[in-house]
Scaffold this motif. Structure first.
Motif, PDB file in Angstrom:
ATOM      1  N   ASP A  30      13.363  12.713  61.174  1.00 37.66           N
ATOM      2  CA  ASP A  30      12.822  13.583  60.127  1.00 37.66           C
ATOM      3  C   ASP A  30      13.418  13.157  58.794  1.00 37.66           C
ATOM      4  O   ASP A  30      14.551  12.662  58.735  1.00 37.66           O
ATOM      5  CB  ASP A  30      13.143  15.060  60.408  1.00 37.66           C
ATOM      6  CG  ASP A  30      12.142  15.997  59.754  1.00 37.66           C
ATOM      7  OD1 ASP A  30      11.292  16.556  60.458  1.00 37.66           O
ATOM      8  OD2 ASP A  30      12.187  16.143  58.500  1.00 37.66           O
ATOM      9  N   LYS A  35      18.098  19.280  58.142  1.00 36.71           N
ATOM     10  CA  LYS A  35      17.584  19.591  59.482  1.00 36.71           C
ATOM     11  C   LYS A  35      18.220  18.670  60.526  1.00 36.71           C
ATOM     12  O   LYS A  35      18.684  19.112  61.570  1.00 36.71           O
ATOM     13  CB  LYS A  35      16.053  19.408  59.458  1.00 36.71           C
ATOM     14  CG  LYS A  35      15.342  19.943  60.659  1.00 36.71           C
ATOM     15  CD  LYS A  35      13.842  19.765  60.556  1.00 36.71           C
ATOM     16  CE  LYS A  35      13.142  20.994  60.065  1.00 36.71           C
ATOM     17  NZ  LYS A  35      11.676  20.922  60.137  1.00 36.71           N
ATOM     18  N   THR A  86       0.702  18.621  58.493  1.00 38.45           N
ATOM     19  CA  THR A  86      -0.567  18.269  57.829  1.00 38.45           C
ATOM     20  C   THR A  86      -1.060  19.518  57.089  1.00 38.45           C
ATOM     21  O   THR A  86      -2.033  20.137  57.497  1.00 38.45           O
ATOM     22  CB  THR A  86      -1.619  17.805  58.859  1.00 38.45           C
ATOM     23  OG1 THR A  86      -1.649  18.758  59.952  1.00 38.45           O
ATOM     24  CG2 THR A  86      -1.315  16.443  59.403  1.00 38.45           C
ATOM     25  N   GLU A 158       3.555  28.785  69.309  1.00 40.31           N
ATOM     26  CA  GLU A 158       4.895  29.168  68.869  1.00 40.31           C
ATOM     27  C   GLU A 158       5.277  30.442  69.606  1.00 40.31           C
ATOM     28  O   GLU A 158       4.461  31.333  69.796  1.00 40.31           O
ATOM     29  CB  GLU A 158       4.916  29.398  67.357  1.00 40.31           C
ATOM     30  CG  GLU A 158       4.852  28.088  66.609  1.00 40.31           C
ATOM     31  CD  GLU A 158       4.817  28.267  65.098  1.00 40.31           C
ATOM     32  OE1 GLU A 158       5.214  29.322  64.602  1.00 40.31           O
ATOM     33  OE2 GLU A 158       4.368  27.330  64.417  1.00 40.31           O
ATOM     34  N   LYS A 269      -5.300  27.076  58.478  1.00 46.28           N
ATOM     35  CA  LYS A 269      -5.489  25.740  57.887  1.00 46.28           C
ATOM     36  C   LYS A 269      -6.473  24.895  58.706  1.00 46.28           C
ATOM     37  O   LYS A 269      -7.257  24.133  58.151  1.00 46.28           O
ATOM     38  CB  LYS A 269      -4.144  25.030  57.690  1.00 46.28           C
ATOM     39  CG  LYS A 269      -3.619  24.288  58.881  1.00 46.28           C
ATOM     40  CD  LYS A 269      -2.455  23.381  58.532  1.00 46.28           C
ATOM     41  CE  LYS A 269      -1.769  22.840  59.765  1.00 46.28           C
ATOM     42  NZ  LYS A 269      -2.576  22.029  60.670  1.00 46.28           N
TER      43      LYS A 269
HETATM   44  P1  NAD Z   1       6.626  21.574  60.615  1.00 46.97           P
HETATM   45  O1  NAD Z   1       6.358  21.788  59.195  1.00 46.97           O
HETATM   46  O2  NAD Z   1       7.410  22.595  61.396  1.00 46.97           O
HETATM   47  O3  NAD Z   1       7.357  20.154  60.825  1.00 46.97           O
HETATM   48  C1  NAD Z   1       6.932  18.963  60.249  1.00 46.97           C
HETATM   49  C2  NAD Z   1       8.162  18.101  60.023  1.00 46.97           C
HETATM   50  O4  NAD Z   1       7.748  16.812  59.572  1.00 46.97           O
HETATM   51  C3  NAD Z   1       9.117  18.638  58.957  1.00 46.97           C
HETATM   52  O5  NAD Z   1      10.409  18.786  59.512  1.00 46.97           O
HETATM   53  C4  NAD Z   1       9.099  17.566  57.866  1.00 46.97           C
HETATM   54  O6  NAD Z   1      10.345  17.419  57.212  1.00 46.97           O
HETATM   55  C5  NAD Z   1       8.737  16.334  58.670  1.00 46.97           C
HETATM   56  N1  NAD Z   1       8.168  15.227  57.873  1.00 46.97           N
HETATM   57  C6  NAD Z   1       7.223  15.279  56.900  1.00 46.97           C
HETATM   58  N2  NAD Z   1       6.964  14.041  56.445  1.00 46.97           N
HETATM   59  C7  NAD Z   1       7.743  13.181  57.141  1.00 46.97           C
HETATM   60  C8  NAD Z   1       7.907  11.764  57.156  1.00 46.97           C
HETATM   61  N3  NAD Z   1       7.201  10.982  56.337  1.00 46.97           N
HETATM   62  N4  NAD Z   1       8.799  11.232  58.016  1.00 46.97           N
HETATM   63  C9  NAD Z   1       9.513  12.013  58.846  1.00 46.97           C
HETATM   64  N5  NAD Z   1       9.403  13.358  58.892  1.00 46.97           N
HETATM   65  C10 NAD Z   1       8.525  13.935  58.052  1.00 46.97           C
HETATM   66  O7  NAD Z   1       5.203  21.358  61.292  1.00 46.97           O
HETATM   67  P2  NAD Z   1       4.739  21.725  62.787  1.00 46.97           P
HETATM   68  O8  NAD Z   1       4.446  23.183  62.887  1.00 46.97           O
HETATM   69  O9  NAD Z   1       5.651  21.076  63.772  1.00 46.97           O
HETATM   70  O10 NAD Z   1       3.331  20.979  62.819  1.00 46.97           O
HETATM   71  C11 NAD Z   1       3.236  19.559  62.890  1.00 46.97           C
HETATM   72  C12 NAD Z   1       1.794  19.207  63.212  1.00 46.97           C
HETATM   73  O11 NAD Z   1       1.430  19.743  64.495  1.00 46.97           O
HETATM   74  C13 NAD Z   1       0.766  19.789  62.231  1.00 46.97           C
HETATM   75  O12 NAD Z   1      -0.293  18.902  62.096  1.00 46.97           O
HETATM   76  C14 NAD Z   1       0.298  21.064  62.939  1.00 46.97           C
HETATM   77  O13 NAD Z   1      -0.998  21.432  62.549  1.00 46.97           O
HETATM   78  C15 NAD Z   1       0.308  20.619  64.380  1.00 46.97           C
HETATM   79  N6  NAD Z   1       0.471  21.708  65.358  1.00 46.97           N
HETATM   80  C16 NAD Z   1       1.329  22.734  65.117  1.00 46.97           C
HETATM   81  C17 NAD Z   1       1.492  23.739  66.080  1.00 46.97           C
HETATM   82  C18 NAD Z   1       2.414  24.904  65.834  1.00 46.97           C
HETATM   83  O14 NAD Z   1       2.300  25.891  66.561  1.00 46.97           O
HETATM   84  N7  NAD Z   1       3.315  24.831  64.874  1.00 46.97           N
HETATM   85  C19 NAD Z   1       0.768  23.681  67.276  1.00 46.97           C
HETATM   86  C20 NAD Z   1      -0.068  22.604  67.498  1.00 46.97           C
HETATM   87  C21 NAD Z   1      -0.219  21.610  66.531  1.00 46.97           C
END
Ligand code: NAD
Length: 440
Positions: A30, A35, A86, A158, A269
């Motif tokens: 990350d 973090k 995203t 979640e 979103k």
């Molecule tokens: P989040 O915001 O909790 O985590 C994303 C992480 O990516 C952050 O820690 C950020 O610092 C890191 N990041 C951003 N750019 C980066 C880079 N260039 N290199 C390394 N790290 C980087 O997001 P999330 O909730 O885990 O969601 C991630 C994806 O999964 C999204 O597309 C979301 O739509 C999808 N998703 C989320 C869930 C959910 O319940 N949260 C469920 C299914 C799918």
């Protein structure tokens, strides 16, 4: 097998930890230094039941490591998952800047075959864009290194994320090469021992499956919220209607609960992103546009009921809120209905006491100390003229009427999740408002 997960949020951290649990050698990357520092010390920065113990165990077993440097693990990895955020762009489309930045890093670093998997929720065509960025970087390096793309959307919820990942209803993988299919099958083999299906398909179909799944679930919620409004207008009770229709196996009884509107990091979103994808193709998704409209109105429905009850005058009235997170068992407040309700109440100069079992810090990070946070749910009721229950945490289910009577200035309850028995509340002298139910 060795894998790299880029993006260590809800999805990346759960994915990495659960793969590590099966003996895979996992590195989670990350860009957020804070973090990664916390995680290296076994501190999980999000609230997710069961996760911290698993993280600790796998750090000790050395199957799970954390780094801010993608170069530390990518060159030796068989698979790299892109699990970065995203977020919605201004026009509603998914912002792919993080995904494409990771693609560029991959193209700059790899020196042997690898499977590049998009796990983030991304629009149809993203895997092709990621492939093109990697190829572009390899071309600059004058190298011809083979790699394959795969799309593996994540369906975890979640609050139940670990359980969902370990025992998934299904795993969807889009591939266009036998080599990638074989590697992905091997990686997921430990999760398939309970006969859960691993569904292989082409990459665009896998990308669209995730959006279609979330859109269908959001549609069920908005549909039921509209029926709830009609129930109020006609004297029916939406809970009865829900039980009546849910017993039909073609309809099913999940996701048909009326409430204060959906929120969270995904539904709002993803629905907007799918509407935008269709618009870009010259098509208007009529149902999903309505789903969004209904939800926006629904997030204000409790506020409108409160305003009506107090004859439009909320100035200096103490209003209590139980539940801030967008759903129980998480501290996530992204697009939470509580944020809409708080903002509306503050505009009317109400004073707010709020309690949530885990989301208070997150709420404070978002809106600061414009409301009063309390340590327990009954402290939030002191001098209160109304209680609003926004999130159905289990600890809110049973009410202590004696304590409530002592603390509250007037006995009014707005039940945003229809979890209470209106007759019982009436017996104890409360005025009860639910969603799609008769007011007592
Ligand atoms: P989040 O915001 O909790 O985590 C994303 C992480 O990516 C952050 O820690 C950020 O610092 C890191 N990041 C951003 N750019 C980066 C880079 N260039 N290199 C390394 N790290 C980087 O997001 P999330 O909730 O885990 O969601 C991630 C994806 O999964 C999204 O597309 C979301 O739509 C999808 N998703 C989320 C869930 C959910 O319940 N949260 C469920 C299914 C799918």
């Amino acid at each position: 097998m060795k894998i790299t997960i880029v993006g260590t949020g809800y999805v990346g951290l759960v994915t990495g930890t659960c793969f590590a649990e099966t003996g895979v050698d996992v590195t989670c990357i990350d860009t957020d230094k804070e973090k990664i520092k916390k995680l290296k010390n076994g501190v999980v920065p999000i609230y997710e039941p069961g996760l911290e113990k698993m993280v600790e165990r796998n750090i000790q077993k050395q199957t799970l490591t954390f780094s801010t440097d993608i170069k530390s693990s990518l060159p030796d990895s068989d698979v790299v998952f892109i699990a970065v955020g995203t977020p919605p762009d201004e026009d509603g489309s998914a912002d792919l800047k993080n995904v494409l930045a990771v693609a560029s890093d991959i193209g700059k670093i790899i020196d042997k075959y690898i499977v590049v998997v998009t796990k983030s929720t991304v629009p149809v065509g993203t895997a092709e864009r990621v492939r093109a960025v990697i190829q572009g970087e390899l071309k600059k390096r004058k190298l011809k290194i083979p790699f394959d793309m795969a799309s593996n959307p994540e369906f975890l919820k979640e609050g139940d994320a670990v359980e969902d990942f370990l025992r998934p209803d299904r795993i969807v993988i889009g591939v266009d090469s036998e080599r990638a299919e074989k590697i992905m099958k091997r990686l997921y083999h430990p999760f398939l021992l309970n006969n859960h299906p691993l569904i292989f398909m082409d990459i665009p179909s896998a990308e669209l499956t995730k959006y279609a799944a979330n859109s269908m679930l959001a549609t069920k919620i908005s549909f039921m919220n509209e029926i709830a409004t009609l129930c109020e207008l006609t004297g029916a009770d939406v809970n009865m209607v829900r039980i009546g229709i849910g017993s039909d196996s073609r309809i099913g009884n999940k996701f048909i609960y009326a409430g204060a509107g959906y929120g969270g990091s995904c539904f709002p979103k993803d629905i907007r992103a799918l509407i935008k994808t269709a618009k870009d193709k010259g098509y208007s998704l009529k149902i999903l546009n309505a789903v969004e409209d209904v939800n926006n109105a629904q997030k204000e429905i409790l506020f409108r009921k409160i305003l009506k009850h107090f004859h439009q005058d909320l100035e200096n009235r103490v209003i209590s809120i139980w539940g801030l997170s967008f759903k129980p068992n998480t501290d996530d407040m992204r697009e939470a209905p509580a944020l809409t309700i708080i903002q509306k109440l503050l505009e009317k100069k109400a004073r707010i006491n709020a309690y949530d079992p885990v989301a208070i810090n997150e709420c404070r990070n978002r809106i600061g100390d414009v409301i009063n946070y309390t340590k327990d749910r009954y402290e939030a009721l002191i001098d209160s003229e109304a209680l609003i229950v926004i999130t159905e945490w289990p600890e809110f289910r049973l009410l202590n009427y004696k304590v409530m009577e002592k603390l509250m200035k007037s006995k009014v309850l707005f039940d945003g999740r229809n979890i209470y028995d209106p007759d019982e509340l009436k017996e104890y002298g409360f005025t009860y408002y639910g969603i799609g139910r008769k007011t007592h």
